[in-house]
Design a protein around this motif. Structure first.
Motif, PDB file in Angstrom:
ATOM      1  N   VAL A 363       0.853  -1.195   0.000  1.00 38.58           N
ATOM      2  CA  VAL A 363       0.000   0.000   0.000  1.00 38.58           C
ATOM      3  C   VAL A 363       0.883   1.237   0.000  1.00 38.58           C
ATOM      4  N   PRO A 364       0.354   2.394  -0.381  1.00 35.57           N
ATOM      5  CA  PRO A 364       1.166   3.616  -0.451  1.00 35.57           C
ATOM      6  C   PRO A 364       1.832   3.948   0.880  1.00 35.57           C
ATOM      7  N   ALA A 365       3.018   4.511   0.820  1.00 36.27           N
ATOM      8  CA  ALA A 365       3.756   4.876   2.027  1.00 36.27           C
ATOM      9  C   ALA A 365       3.086   5.999   2.786  1.00 36.27           C
ATOM     10  N   THR A 366       2.118   6.659   2.161  1.00 32.57           N
ATOM     11  CA  THR A 366       1.402   7.742   2.845  1.00 32.57           C
ATOM     12  C   THR A 366       0.385   7.227   3.858  1.00 32.57           C
ATOM     13  N   ILE A 367       0.094   5.936   3.827  1.00 29.67           N
ATOM     14  CA  ILE A 367      -0.845   5.351   4.789  1.00 29.67           C
ATOM     15  C   ILE A 367      -0.200   5.366   6.171  1.00 29.67           C
ATOM     16  N   SER A 368      -0.886   5.933   7.140  1.00 31.78           N
ATOM     17  CA  SER A 368      -0.328   6.034   8.491  1.00 31.78           C
ATOM     18  C   SER A 368      -0.886   4.985   9.453  1.00 31.78           C
ATOM     19  N   LYS A 369      -2.035   4.372   9.103  1.00 35.22           N
ATOM     20  CA  LYS A 369      -2.626   3.360   9.981  1.00 35.22           C
ATOM     21  C   LYS A 369      -3.160   2.197   9.165  1.00 35.22           C
ATOM     22  N   TYR A 370      -2.905   0.994   9.689  1.00 37.92           N
ATOM     23  CA  TYR A 370      -3.548  -0.202   9.158  1.00 37.92           C
ATOM     24  C   TYR A 370      -4.585  -0.645  10.191  1.00 37.92           C
ATOM     25  N   ARG A 371      -5.777  -0.921   9.732  1.00 35.83           N
ATOM     26  CA  ARG A 371      -6.821  -1.459  10.604  1.00 35.83           C
ATOM     27  C   ARG A 371      -7.191  -2.850  10.108  1.00 35.83           C
ATOM     28  N   ILE A 372      -7.024  -3.850  10.961  1.00 38.60           N
ATOM     29  CA  ILE A 372      -7.279  -5.248  10.587  1.00 38.60           C
ATOM     30  C   ILE A 372      -8.459  -5.743  11.418  1.00 38.60           C
ATOM     31  N   VAL A 373      -9.590  -5.983  10.777  1.00 43.13           N
ATOM     32  CA  VAL A 373     -10.787  -6.460  11.468  1.00 43.13           C
ATOM     33  C   VAL A 373     -10.931  -7.953  11.179  1.00 43.13           C
ATOM     34  N   THR A 374     -10.822  -8.776  12.218  1.00 41.79           N
ATOM     35  CA  THR A 374     -10.955 -10.226  12.055  1.00 41.79           C
ATOM     36  C   THR A 374     -12.339 -10.670  12.514  1.00 41.79           C
ATOM     37  N   TYR A 375     -12.861 -11.661  11.801  1.00 40.99           N
ATOM     38  CA  TYR A 375     -14.212 -12.175  12.036  1.00 40.99           C
ATOM     39  C   TYR A 375     -14.149 -13.643  12.476  1.00 40.99           C
ATOM     40  N   ALA A 376     -15.206 -14.071  13.151  1.00 42.58           N
ATOM     41  CA  ALA A 376     -15.482 -15.485  13.400  1.00 42.58           C
ATOM     42  C   ALA A 376     -16.884 -15.732  12.875  1.00 42.58           C
ATOM     43  N   GLY A 377     -16.994 -16.456  11.771  1.00 42.87           N
ATOM     44  CA  GLY A 377     -18.280 -16.576  11.108  1.00 42.87           C
ATOM     45  C   GLY A 377     -18.716 -15.215  10.609  1.00 42.87           C
ATOM     46  N   ASN A 378     -19.902 -14.778  11.028  1.00 42.07           N
ATOM     47  CA  ASN A 378     -20.406 -13.469  10.615  1.00 42.07           C
ATOM     48  C   ASN A 378     -20.156 -12.388  11.662  1.00 42.07           C
ATOM     49  N   LEU A 379     -19.466 -12.740  12.761  1.00 41.21           N
ATOM     50  CA  LEU A 379     -19.333 -11.818  13.880  1.00 41.21           C
ATOM     51  C   LEU A 379     -17.971 -11.135  13.876  1.00 41.21           C
ATOM     52  N   PRO A 380     -17.919  -9.793  13.898  1.00 43.54           N
ATOM     53  CA  PRO A 380     -16.635  -9.098  14.026  1.00 43.54           C
ATOM     54  C   PRO A 380     -16.082  -9.299  15.436  1.00 43.54           C
ATOM     55  N   MET A 381     -14.822  -9.720  15.516  1.00 40.67           N
ATOM     56  CA  MET A 381     -14.243 -10.056  16.807  1.00 40.67           C
ATOM     57  C   MET A 381     -13.323  -8.957  17.335  1.00 40.67           C
ATOM     58  N   VAL A 382     -12.286  -8.653  16.575  1.00 36.47           N
ATOM     59  CA  VAL A 382     -11.229  -7.763  17.058  1.00 36.47           C
ATOM     60  C   VAL A 382     -10.790  -6.839  15.936  1.00 36.47           C
ATOM     61  N   GLU A 383     -10.528  -5.591  16.287  1.00 35.28           N
ATOM     62  CA  GLU A 383      -9.900  -4.647  15.365  1.00 35.28           C
ATOM     63  C   GLU A 383      -8.485  -4.364  15.871  1.00 35.28           C
ATOM     64  N   THR A 384      -7.499  -4.686  15.049  1.00 38.03           N
ATOM     65  CA  THR A 384      -6.113  -4.419  15.393  1.00 38.03           C
ATOM     66  C   THR A 384      -5.669  -3.162  14.653  1.00 38.03           C
ATOM     67  N   VAL A 385      -5.310  -2.128  15.397  1.00 36.81           N
ATOM     68  CA  VAL A 385      -4.927  -0.838  14.821  1.00 36.81           C
ATOM     69  C   VAL A 385      -3.406  -0.724  14.882  1.00 36.81           C
ATOM     70  N   VAL A 386      -2.768  -0.638  13.700  1.00 38.62           N
ATOM     71  CA  VAL A 386      -1.313  -0.640  13.600  1.00 38.62           C
ATOM     72  C   VAL A 386      -0.842   0.758  13.204  1.00 38.62           C
ATOM     73  N   ASP A 387       0.093   1.305  13.973  1.00 37.14           N
ATOM     74  CA  ASP A 387       0.755   2.550  13.591  1.00 37.14           C
ATOM     75  C   ASP A 387       1.797   2.206  12.541  1.00 37.14           C
ATOM     76  N   ALA A 388       1.534   2.576  11.291  1.00 34.20           N
ATOM     77  CA  ALA A 388       2.370   2.122  10.174  1.00 34.20           C
ATOM     78  C   ALA A 388       3.817   2.559  10.313  1.00 34.20           C
ATOM     79  N   GLU A 389       4.053   3.828  10.660  1.00 33.16           N
ATOM     80  CA  GLU A 389       5.428   4.333  10.745  1.00 33.16           C
ATOM     81  C   GLU A 389       6.216   3.597  11.822  1.00 33.16           C
ATOM     82  N   GLN A 390       5.617   3.456  13.002  1.00 31.53           N
ATOM     83  CA  GLN A 390       6.306   2.755  14.081  1.00 31.53           C
ATOM     84  C   GLN A 390       6.524   1.283  13.732  1.00 31.53           C
ATOM     85  N   PHE A 391       5.525   0.670  13.100  1.00 29.40           N
ATOM     86  CA  PHE A 391       5.660  -0.738  12.729  1.00 29.40           C
ATOM     87  C   PHE A 391       6.805  -0.937  11.742  1.00 29.40           C
TER      88      PHE A 391
END
Length: 702
Positions: A363-391
């Motif tokens: 993805v472009p280097a201008t992106i500052s945050k990655y948001r990863i939403v994981t599901y179990a079946g149809n249910l959203p479980m967890v949102e992992t918010v990643v600071d792109a620069e620090q990562f």
């Protein structure tokens, strides 16, 4: 009777690859063990017949077989914590028959179950010995019931042990019981056992005759060989096998260690030759070599103008390199959002790092945050918010000290994140296959009986939240045809909610395990709910519902379930018997900080036999992902009403399939052991539970 359910493909892989499972660098594992650590005849760290204060390394599991002429003993000893050892054991008493009725049990000899536990009170120091207290065969018929206090002190290659025992270990009475000086009730020991076996007889602890015992263990210059000498406090006058001749109270033995095996040979009582074989593994360090892609490298220069027009390439990379099934993605200003399922990596931190490395290069280097939403079946479980620069800085190791885990947070999925996009329609058919293995120990017809086959699963998702599910049970191999008596002959006032188990498991080679309609949804942040109805399990059908409050990464969750059920007929798949009842519980899940990697579960309410009480479950997780657990149900049913065993209890081992696969995988199999199954304290085996469906919220098993 215990049941194991394992996905079919992974079970085949596990059989093929089981020899590859290995401990980390165990070739010199004898050097890592403290002096005096080897298993005794009854299981557990000790000399030959007597226990010591020593403990095995935390996580050690030892599988033992010993033969002492009148007794053959199979045991499993687990070091749950560095201060607590537990042992379960079956003893074959060769001199006694299972029963006096040949038509009932033939010529099978008597088998006895036993449970031991030992606690370290004081760790060895320069001047002070290690001190432990233990309880042998403390629940059940108590053939070897004992209590002991033991001291151990190392000096060079010698390990000295001294202890005092009561009960079986103290029958010689070679010293005065010190507790008798405090209170007269300690001077004599009550006989027999309370209830119908299975209860802990606290009123016997440290009572009656006491004996001193002890010994020496010597580490020879040849490292694999250790020598043992012990003095016993038991005179063998009241053994269940009969009064045993004892020409000497001194026993001698030798232990030879080869890789993960111990072989011991001993001479006991001045007239009896004994031997044993012990296999040890450590549940913390057991692992499996993995074939998986190397984590993607992040170049020094990233393209700020890079476009993510090729979503198919991103989808393939996420699946092949990170085990993430991408369902949808969205770019919002300087944020990139992923929605999907993790299907391969059970370690959340490893999965997040792999996804982050892919996004950093795709993805472009201008992106500052990655948001990863994981599901179990149809249910959203967890949102992992990643600071792109620090990562990126941490993943490229641009600093001397880097901590990738500190560059992201796990949280309840924000509503605005979920509103960015919708997942593709989840309706339609789905199928699956699992293997199963039913096993039961200690039967009158044969000590070990089994049934194995497949569960063929199928379903149709009507909407994202509503589905129809069914499972067919197909038996492929068994020896349940040895059952002579199907109807449980023990009369109790409780309804027969589980003791018709033989009828259910032998009625047909092909049967309907369950068939039910299910609705499941997230009702509010941190709150989930479900409704279900139909043939819910092998023995019961009905309707019910459940709610669960479970915050992300919280050590506490609470919910409740309520069910109205009717007993299924064991004569065919569709009919019901007349028995019906309400059953339901308040369910509390707690991971206490003072017991690391431990989960306690309390199910408080009404069980299938209309008895009321609580089921307590204790589960300990090891670094490998293996979980060892035990449970017991305490209800308003007396031991006489309950019947043999006095109350419901059991043990289980939960093993991640990742330990048997060359590639990362999720899922696990459960190996339970139920000493005696009766009708009291029995819960409904609901086809799905919300605590399992929401495991990603606060992982314990994964």
């Amino acid at each position: 009777m215990t049941v194991v359910r394992i996905p079919f493909l992974l079970s085949l892989i596990s059989l093929a690859l089981q020899p590859l499972v290995a401990k980390a660098d165990n070739s010199d594992s004898w050097q890592q063990l403290p002096s005096g650590v080897s298993q005794m005849a009854h299981g557990g760290v000790g000399l030959i017949q007597t226990p010591t204060a020593r403990m095995a390394p935390a996580g050690d599991l030892s599988i033992n077989y010993t033969d002492n002429e009148e007794y053959r003993l199979w045991s499993v000893s687990i070091q749950l914590f560095d201060w607590m050892e537990s042992t379960v054991r079956y003893t074959d008493v060769r001199t006694q028959l299972y029963s006096d009725d040949p038509g009932f049990s033939g010529n099978q000899t008597y088998k006895d179950k036993g449970i031991d536990v030992k606690f370290r009170l004081l760790q060895e120091s320069t001047y002070l010995p290690q001190v432990s207290v233990g309880f042998r065969d403390f629940g059940g018929t108590g053939l070897f019931e004992s209590e002991f206090i033991s001291l151990s002190k190392k000096w060079g290659d010698f390990d000295f042990h001294l202890g005092m025992g009561w009960g079986y270990l103290g029958t010689a009475g070679n010293t005065k019981n010190p507790f008798c000086e405090l209170k007269d009730s300690f001077c004599s020991r009550p006989g027999g056992f309370s209830g119908l076996g299975g209860k802990v007889d606290y009123d016997k602890f440290f009572k009656g005759p006491a004996s001193l015992f002890g010994g020496i263990e010597y580490q020879t210059p040849w490292q694999p060989l250790r020598l043992k000498l012990e003095y016993e406090g038991n005179n063998y006058t009241s053994d269940y096998a009969g009064e045993l001749e004892q020409d000497s109270r001194w026993n001698i033995g030798a232990v030879y260690r080869w890789k993960d095996f111990n072989f011991d040979l001993n001479y006991q009582r001045g007239n009896t030759l004994g031997f044993g074989v012990h296999y040890a593994m450590n549940l913390h360090t057991v692992t499996q070599v993995k074939i998986k892609p190397a984590p993607r490298l992040i170049p020094e220069q990233l393209d700020a103008d890079k476009q993510t027009s090729d979503r198919d390439a991103l989808r393939r990379a996420l699946y092949t390199e990170a085990g993430f099934v991408l369902q949808s993605s969205y770019i919002k200003d300087d944020e990139f959002v992923l929605y999907g399922y993790q299907v391969a990596y059970r370690d959340h931190d490893e999965a997040t790092e792999r996804i982050g490395r892919i996004l950093a290069t795709e993805v472009p280097a201008t992106i500052s945050k990655y948001r990863i939403v994981t599901y179990a079946g149809n249910l959203p479980m967890v949102e992992t918010v990643v600071d792109a620069e620090q990562f990126i800085t941490a993943a490229r190791y641009d600093a001397l000290q880097t901590d990738i885990k500190s560059t992201y947070v796990r949280q309840q999925p924000e509503q605005r994140t979920l509103d960015f996009t919708s997942l593709p329609d989840q309706t339609g058919f789905y199928t699956g296959v699992e293997t199963f293995w039913l096993q039961t120990f200690g039967n009158p017809e044969a000590f070990y009986m089994y049934q194995g086959g497949i569960f063929a699963n199928a379903g149709y998702r009507l909407t994202n939240n509503l589905s129809v599910n069914g499972t067919a049970k197909v038996t492929l191999l068994e020896n349940f045809d040895k059952f002579n008596f199907k109807v449980d002959a023990q009369n109790t006032p409780l309804p027969r909610v589980r003791t018709y188990v033989r009828e259910y498991v032998t009625r047909s080679t092909v049967s309907m395990e369950n068939l039910y309609l299910q609705w499941q949804d997230q009702l509010a942040p941190n709150i989930y709910g479900q409704l279900y109805g139909g043939y819910l399990e092998t023995m019961f059908g009905g309707v019910g519902g459940e709610m669960l409050y479970r915050p992300v990464d919280s050590n506490f969750a609470i919910g409740f379930d309520i069910n109205y059920v009717r007993q299924r007929s064991y004569e065919n798949d569709l009919d019901f018997f007349d028995y019906k009842t309400f059953t339901g519980h308040v369910n509390v899940y707690w991971k206490p900080e003072f017991l690391p990697d431990t989960q306690l579960t309390f199910n408080i309410g009404q069980f299938l036999a209309k008895d009321k009480g609580v089921n307590v479950d204790f589960a300990k997780r090891f670094d490998s992902g293996i979980v060892v657990g035990a449970y017991a149900a305490f209800t308003n049913v007396s031991s006489a009403e309950y019947g043999e065993g006095s109350f419901t209890k059991g043990f289980y081992l939960s093993i991640p399939f990742d330990l048997f696969s060359l590639r990362p995988s999720k899922g696990r199999g459960r190996l339970p052991w139920v000493p005696i199954g009766r009708d009291g304290g029995q819960p409904l085996n609901r086809p799905t539970t919300l605590i399992d469906a929401t495991e990603q919220r606060s992982p314990f098993y994964d």
